[in-house]
Structures are given as structure tokens and as C-alpha cells.
Enzyme design. Structure first.
Site, PDB file in Angstrom:
ATOM      1  N   PHE A   1      43.696  43.956  45.814  1.00 29.17           N
ATOM      2  CA  PHE A   1      43.996  43.647  44.417  1.00 29.17           C
ATOM      3  C   PHE A   1      44.549  44.907  43.759  1.00 29.17           C
ATOM      4  CE2 PHE A   1      43.583  42.407  40.052  1.00 29.17           C
ATOM      5  CZ  PHE A   1      43.878  41.050  40.103  1.00 29.17           C
TER       6      PHE A   1
ATOM      7  N   ASP B   1      51.509  35.886  45.301  1.00 31.16           N
ATOM      8  CA  ASP B   1      50.256  35.901  46.053  1.00 31.16           C
ATOM      9  C   ASP B   1      50.216  34.638  46.923  1.00 31.16           C
ATOM     10  OD1 ASP B   1      47.658  36.841  46.678  1.00 31.16           O
ATOM     11  OD2 ASP B   1      46.758  35.705  45.056  1.00 31.16           O
TER      12      ASP B   1
ATOM     13  N   ARG C   1      47.192  47.186  32.469  1.00 31.02           N
ATOM     14  CA  ARG C   1      48.634  46.923  32.498  1.00 31.02           C
ATOM     15  C   ARG C   1      49.447  48.175  32.173  1.00 31.02           C
ATOM     16  NH1 ARG C   1      49.412  41.302  32.807  1.00 31.02           N
ATOM     17  NH2 ARG C   1      47.973  40.007  31.633  1.00 31.02           N
TER      18      ARG C   1
ATOM     19  N   GLU D   1      59.185  38.347  38.538  1.00 36.92           N
ATOM     20  CA  GLU D   1      57.726  38.135  38.566  1.00 36.92           C
ATOM     21  C   GLU D   1      57.043  39.432  39.015  1.00 36.92           C
ATOM     22  OE1 GLU D   1      55.124  36.864  37.624  1.00 36.92           O
ATOM     23  OE2 GLU D   1      54.646  35.028  38.726  1.00 36.92           O
ATOM     24  N   ASP D   2      55.792  39.608  38.607  1.00 38.29           N
ATOM     25  CA  ASP D   2      55.072  40.824  39.009  1.00 38.29           C
ATOM     26  C   ASP D   2      54.687  40.796  40.484  1.00 38.29           C
ATOM     27  OD1 ASP D   2      53.127  38.815  38.646  1.00 38.29           O
ATOM     28  OD2 ASP D   2      51.790  40.047  37.427  1.00 38.29           O
TER      29      ASP D   2
HETATM   30  P1  IMP Z   1      50.101  32.906  42.977  1.00 41.01           P
HETATM   31  O1  IMP Z   1      50.400  31.613  42.316  1.00 41.01           O
HETATM   32  O2  IMP Z   1      48.840  32.850  43.788  1.00 41.01           O
HETATM   33  O3  IMP Z   1      51.261  33.458  43.787  1.00 41.01           O
HETATM   34  O4  IMP Z   1      49.713  33.896  41.811  1.00 41.01           O
HETATM   35  C1  IMP Z   1      50.508  34.899  41.316  1.00 41.01           C
HETATM   36  C2  IMP Z   1      49.833  35.495  40.082  1.00 41.01           C
HETATM   37  O5  IMP Z   1      48.488  35.911  40.381  1.00 41.01           O
HETATM   38  C3  IMP Z   1      50.562  36.751  39.647  1.00 41.01           C
HETATM   39  O6  IMP Z   1      51.589  36.474  38.727  1.00 41.01           O
HETATM   40  C4  IMP Z   1      49.448  37.589  39.058  1.00 41.01           C
HETATM   41  O7  IMP Z   1      49.254  37.278  37.690  1.00 41.01           O
HETATM   42  C5  IMP Z   1      48.194  37.175  39.815  1.00 41.01           C
HETATM   43  N1  IMP Z   1      47.880  38.137  40.900  1.00 41.01           N
HETATM   44  C6  IMP Z   1      47.853  37.882  42.230  1.00 41.01           C
HETATM   45  N2  IMP Z   1      47.524  38.986  42.932  1.00 41.01           N
HETATM   46  C7  IMP Z   1      47.327  39.979  42.026  1.00 41.01           C
HETATM   47  C8  IMP Z   1      46.969  41.383  42.133  1.00 41.01           C
HETATM   48  O8  IMP Z   1      46.769  41.969  43.222  1.00 41.01           O
HETATM   49  N3  IMP Z   1      46.864  42.052  40.958  1.00 41.01           N
HETATM   50  C9  IMP Z   1      47.083  41.486  39.736  1.00 41.01           C
HETATM   51  N4  IMP Z   1      47.427  40.189  39.587  1.00 41.01           N
HETATM   52  C10 IMP Z   1      47.548  39.434  40.720  1.00 41.01           C
HETATM   53 MG    MG Z   2      47.713  38.181  35.888  1.00 48.67          MG
END
Ligand code: IMP
Ligand code: MG
Length: 179
Positions: free
Chosen positions: A151, A102, A164, A98-99
Site C-alpha cells: 500500500f 489495483d 496526499r 488515474e493514480d
Molecule cells: P481498483 O478498482 O481496485 O483498481 O481501485 C483503484 C483505486 O483504489 C485507486 O484509484 C485508489 O484510490 C485505491 N488504491 C488502490 N491501491 C492503493 C494504494 O496502494 N494506495 C492508495 N490508494 C490505493
Molecule cells: Mg483513494
């Protein structure tokens, strides 16, 4: 609303070093095992391409695309599978790539869904982790870099589908008005 990249958070050489370290860890931990690597689109595509080349183990590569249901700012905790894996993960050692983690909601739901398919085990590798934003508990086995509550974009990560392609990771400042 407009936005601009401010400081570079991870340079290309920082990213190379991060990949080398993660590749070594994963190679060591999966001794004698074939890995079923699942990249989560789209954010992981650049990281995934680098990571798999740093892992010296047999592997199969697959991708999934998921999105949160409903209002993006108030996550319901449910995810919608836009693209599922091509292969069956039953009896496999799954590594989710995963990238960024959060709130953890996406990963928690994804693990729950994939566990029902009876893999041997599931581990998670995330390029970035924002622990201060976590609202649900989720175990991340391999973390490239922990980041503060900012962010970030680049190296696959987007803001409204842009940035990206940046080869490094930058902090994005989002502001209102006509600047
Ligand atoms: P979560 O379900 O809140 O953990 O969301 C994770 C997803 O939110 C990641 O796969 C990203 O697509 C997006 N995301 C959360 N923080 C960032 C950030 O700082 N930059 C870009 N995308 C983010
Ligand atoms: Mg995203």
C-alpha cells in the site's frame, strides 16, 4: 489501527523522471491530435498537474470523481459517479489519468461508461500499477511505475484521506494495537 510510512518507494527525482518519460510517450502518440484529458479525483490531482505540463499537445482538461458501490473490500464492479465531466467527450480523443490501478474494477467500469458516450478513442495513463492484484482485465496504455502488492501513499495517493501532500511516494505499514 495505526499506520506509519516506511521506505520511500519513489523519490521526487524518480517521479520527475517518470513524468518526463510519460510526457514524451504521450506527446509522440498524439501527433496532430487534441487530447481530452480526464483526471480521476482525488488521487490523480498531483500527478495530473505534472503530467499535463509534460505533454506538448493541445488539450482540454476535465475531472471526474467516482466511487465503488457498497462494501469497499468486496467490490461489486459498479461505480457511482460523484462528479461527472463538465464537457461532452463525443468525437474526442480521451486520455483518462488515474493514480493507481489495483483490481482494475474501477477503471473497467469507467471505460464502459465513457465508451457509451462515443469518444473517438480512450486511452489510460496510470501513475502506478499493481498487476499482481488484478481481478479483471483492463488495458493500461501508459504506466508510470509497476509496484508489488504494497500500500503506497503520497503524490496524491491517500490512506483515509491523509498523506496526499507527500512530495514522494512511501510504502505505508498498517498495524493494530497501541504502538
Ligand atoms: P481498483 O478498482 O481496485 O483498481 O481501485 C483503484 C483505486 O483504489 C485507486 O484509484 C485508489 O484510490 C485505491 N488504491 C488502490 N491501491 C492503493 C494504494 O496502494 N494506495 C492508495 N490508494 C490505493
Ligand atoms: Mg483513494
Amino acid at each position: 489501527m495505526a499506520e506509519r510510512c516506511t521506505e520511500i518507494f519513489c523519490s521526487e527525482s524518480d517521479l520527475q523522471e517518470m513524468i518526463r518519460r510519460l510526457g514524451e510517450q504521450i506527446t509522440r502518440d498524439y501527433a496532430d491530435q487534441e487530447i481530452y484529458v480526464i483526471g480521476i479525483l482525488k488521487g490523480s490531482f498531483v500527478f495530473m498537474a505534472d503530467l499535463v505540463r509534460a505533454i506538448d499537445r493541445p488539450m482540454k482538461i476535465d475531472f471526474m470523481s467516482v466511487s465503488s458501490y457498497g462494501d469497499a473490500t468486496v467490490s461489486s464492479g459498479e461505480i457511482n459517479i460523484r462528479k461527472d465531466t463538465d464537457g461532452d467527450i463525443k468525437g474526442k480523443h480521451v486520455l483518462i489519468v488515474e493514480d493507481i490501478i489495483d483490481t482494475g474494477i474501477t477503471m473497467q467500469s469507467l471505460i464502459r461508461i465513457l465508451m457509451e458516450r462515443e469518444p473517438l478513442d480512450i486511452r489510460v495513463c496510470a501513475a502506478f500499477d499493481k498487476p499482481s492484484r488484478r481481478v479483471v482485465e483492463v488495458n493500461i496504455d501508459y504506466i508510470g511505475k509497476q509496484i508489488p502488492d504494497a500500500f503506497i501513499v503520497g503524490y496524491g495517493l491517500d490512506y483515509a484521506e491523509r498523506y496526499r501532500n507527500l512530495p514522494h511516494v512511501s510504502v505505508l505499514e498498517i498495524y493494530g494495537g497501541d504502538q
